[in-house]
Design a protein around this motif. Sequence first.
Motif, short mmCIF file in Angstrom:
data_model
loop_
_atom_site.label_atom_id
_atom_site.label_comp_id
_atom_site.label_asym_id
_atom_site.label_seq_id
_atom_site.Cartn_x
_atom_site.Cartn_y
_atom_site.Cartn_z
N SER A 76 0.83 -1.21 0.00
CA SER A 76 0.00 0.00 0.00
C SER A 76 0.86 1.25 0.00
O SER A 76 0.57 2.23 -0.70
CB SER A 76 -0.93 0.00 1.22
OG SER A 76 -1.84 -1.07 1.17
N VAL A 77 1.95 1.25 0.78
CA VAL A 77 2.86 2.39 0.80
C VAL A 77 3.54 2.55 -0.55
O VAL A 77 3.65 3.66 -1.09
CB VAL A 77 3.91 2.24 1.93
CG1 VAL A 77 5.01 3.29 1.79
CG2 VAL A 77 3.24 2.35 3.29
N LEU A 91 -6.54 1.08 -0.07
CA LEU A 91 -6.75 0.72 1.33
C LEU A 91 -8.00 -0.15 1.50
O LEU A 91 -8.01 -1.06 2.34
CB LEU A 91 -6.87 1.98 2.20
CG LEU A 91 -5.59 2.79 2.38
CD1 LEU A 91 -5.80 3.89 3.40
CD2 LEU A 91 -4.43 1.91 2.81
N ALA A 92 -9.04 0.12 0.73
CA ALA A 92 -10.24 -0.71 0.83
C ALA A 92 -9.94 -2.15 0.44
O ALA A 92 -10.39 -3.10 1.11
CB ALA A 92 -11.34 -0.13 -0.06
N LEU A 138 -4.20 -0.24 8.94
CA LEU A 138 -4.00 0.34 7.61
C LEU A 138 -4.41 1.81 7.54
O LEU A 138 -4.02 2.51 6.60
CB LEU A 138 -4.78 -0.46 6.56
CG LEU A 138 -4.17 -1.81 6.18
CD1 LEU A 138 -5.17 -2.66 5.43
CD2 LEU A 138 -2.91 -1.61 5.36
N SER A 139 -5.16 2.28 8.52
CA SER A 139 -5.55 3.70 8.54
C SER A 139 -4.34 4.62 8.65
O SER A 139 -4.44 5.82 8.38
CB SER A 139 -6.52 3.97 9.70
OG SER A 139 -7.71 3.23 9.54
N ARG A 215 -17.13 -1.78 -5.90
CA ARG A 215 -17.29 -2.99 -6.72
C ARG A 215 -16.06 -3.28 -7.56
O ARG A 215 -15.90 -4.39 -8.06
CB ARG A 215 -18.51 -2.82 -7.65
CG ARG A 215 -19.84 -2.86 -6.93
CD ARG A 215 -20.96 -2.71 -7.95
NE ARG A 215 -22.27 -2.83 -7.34
CZ ARG A 215 -23.41 -2.67 -7.99
NH1 ARG A 215 -23.38 -2.39 -9.29
NH2 ARG A 215 -24.56 -2.80 -7.37
N ASP A 216 -15.22 -2.28 -7.76
CA ASP A 216 -14.08 -2.43 -8.66
C ASP A 216 -12.79 -2.05 -7.93
O ASP A 216 -12.11 -1.10 -8.31
CB ASP A 216 -14.28 -1.55 -9.90
CG ASP A 216 -13.19 -1.78 -10.94
OD1 ASP A 216 -12.66 -2.91 -11.01
OD2 ASP A 216 -12.86 -0.82 -11.66
N LEU A 217 -12.47 -2.79 -6.89
CA LEU A 217 -11.27 -2.51 -6.12
C LEU A 217 -10.05 -3.16 -6.79
O LEU A 217 -10.18 -4.23 -7.42
CB LEU A 217 -11.42 -3.03 -4.69
CG LEU A 217 -12.52 -2.35 -3.86
CD1 LEU A 217 -12.62 -2.99 -2.48
CD2 LEU A 217 -12.26 -0.86 -3.72
N PRO A 218 -8.87 -2.57 -6.64
CA PRO A 218 -7.68 -3.06 -7.37
C PRO A 218 -7.01 -4.26 -6.69
O PRO A 218 -5.83 -4.21 -6.34
CB PRO A 218 -6.76 -1.83 -7.36
CG PRO A 218 -7.10 -1.12 -6.09
CD PRO A 218 -8.59 -1.32 -5.90
#
Length: 447
Positions: A76-77, A91-92, A138-139, A215-218
């Motif tokens: 994520s970083v 993040l999601a 992760l926040s 619905r379309d998260l990576p």
Amino acid sequence: MSREAPGGEGSAVPRRVWSGTALQAGGRIYGAACTFGVLALLARHLPTAEFGLYTFYIGVFLVLDAFADFGTGAASVQVTSTRPEALARTLAAARRVRLAAGLIGFAVLAIGTHLAGEHDAAWITIAGLYPITHVLELSTVPLRNRIDWRLPAASRAFASTIRVALVLALWHSDVLSAGPFILVTALGSSVANFAMAFFARRIAPVPRLTHEERRDLPYRELLTLAAPLGIAGLAQQAYFHVDNLFVRPMAGVEQLGYYNAGVRLLSFGIMIAQYAGLAALPWFARLHKEGRLASGLARLGQPLALAALIGAGLTIPHADRIMVLFFGEEFAAGGGSLAWLLAAIAVIYVGSLHLTAVVAVGRTRAVLWITLFALSVNLVGNALAVPRFGIEGAAATTLLTETLVAAGALWVLASSGVSSLRERPLGWLLGPAAFGIVYALSSSLGA
């Protein structure tokens, strides 16, 4: 701040990296003091076998932590430090991956403890819910991208205080079983994750996603980066703690307690290397983009390696006394294994930063292969060394494993055009020279 070079950050270490490392190290030093107090208390309070069981499951939870993370933190970083517009969606996706991994880890632990017939299985199973709370951690990614580690450091310091208070309550009640102490240790760590999520969402809020965006998260992009890191992180924790699976049946639970006391000292000794890598990852990624990663590695790595080698030279001749100081006379039996582990600390200070740099250059699959190879060597080494040499064999295997990890990271970076050892080479040679001098002086003083 360090001077900016044309086109980006300079290769001199930014103050944010040093301050981020200092903040984490300061919080970790406080946490280490709390943990030292807890371990010293439990080493004297619990029966030796129960203390060995306590340290065994602390190692198990560190492996579960790595599984719950599954590389999503570093990935994520890496994605969002250069692409802030991808933060919310990344993040999601990472939260959902962590939730699934945490639930799987909990199920494996619950089934394993009951099948093994552990007498404290219920306590350990409840504690197994703790890794799921890493979803909340992760926040802090937006803060990590800014190399702002104040909140994570403060949260973990607060959690350490809570953990000590809970342990003292059990000690005052004269609890002599490991299970309740394992549970309150897990509760303390959970407090840190809840605190980080609560405050991070106010300090650095992340935009909410619409229903269509959710619905379309990576997932594919994230897991392409995270999965190799996740498996590598799991393998790294496994080779760090798998020796427990050899020491416990082959040497006994009492010897396991002596050995793991030294392992706890090692984990405290490497904290600056770990946190320096975490703090430097976004800076490393930007330096690599500008073609100056080798210089940055040398500037950060050389002073840390020098300090680690001097520390190893001072302490190795007095390993048995260190064990007695923190854990009592009985733990002098673990001094021989601690000496090997102290040498491993110095190697880790070189290997850890370079392995982080491998992540920064995008060679996540290389990280995976390095750690899988290290795990294989560790398994074979422990199988051969523990039956013959006991806990000293396990510790020597740890040193060998960490040496191979450092060598592998250096080789991968060199093949990517990042040769940090060629940057100010005398600075790298100063550490081993200082180790030899300090070791000789320290040995003569202890004679």
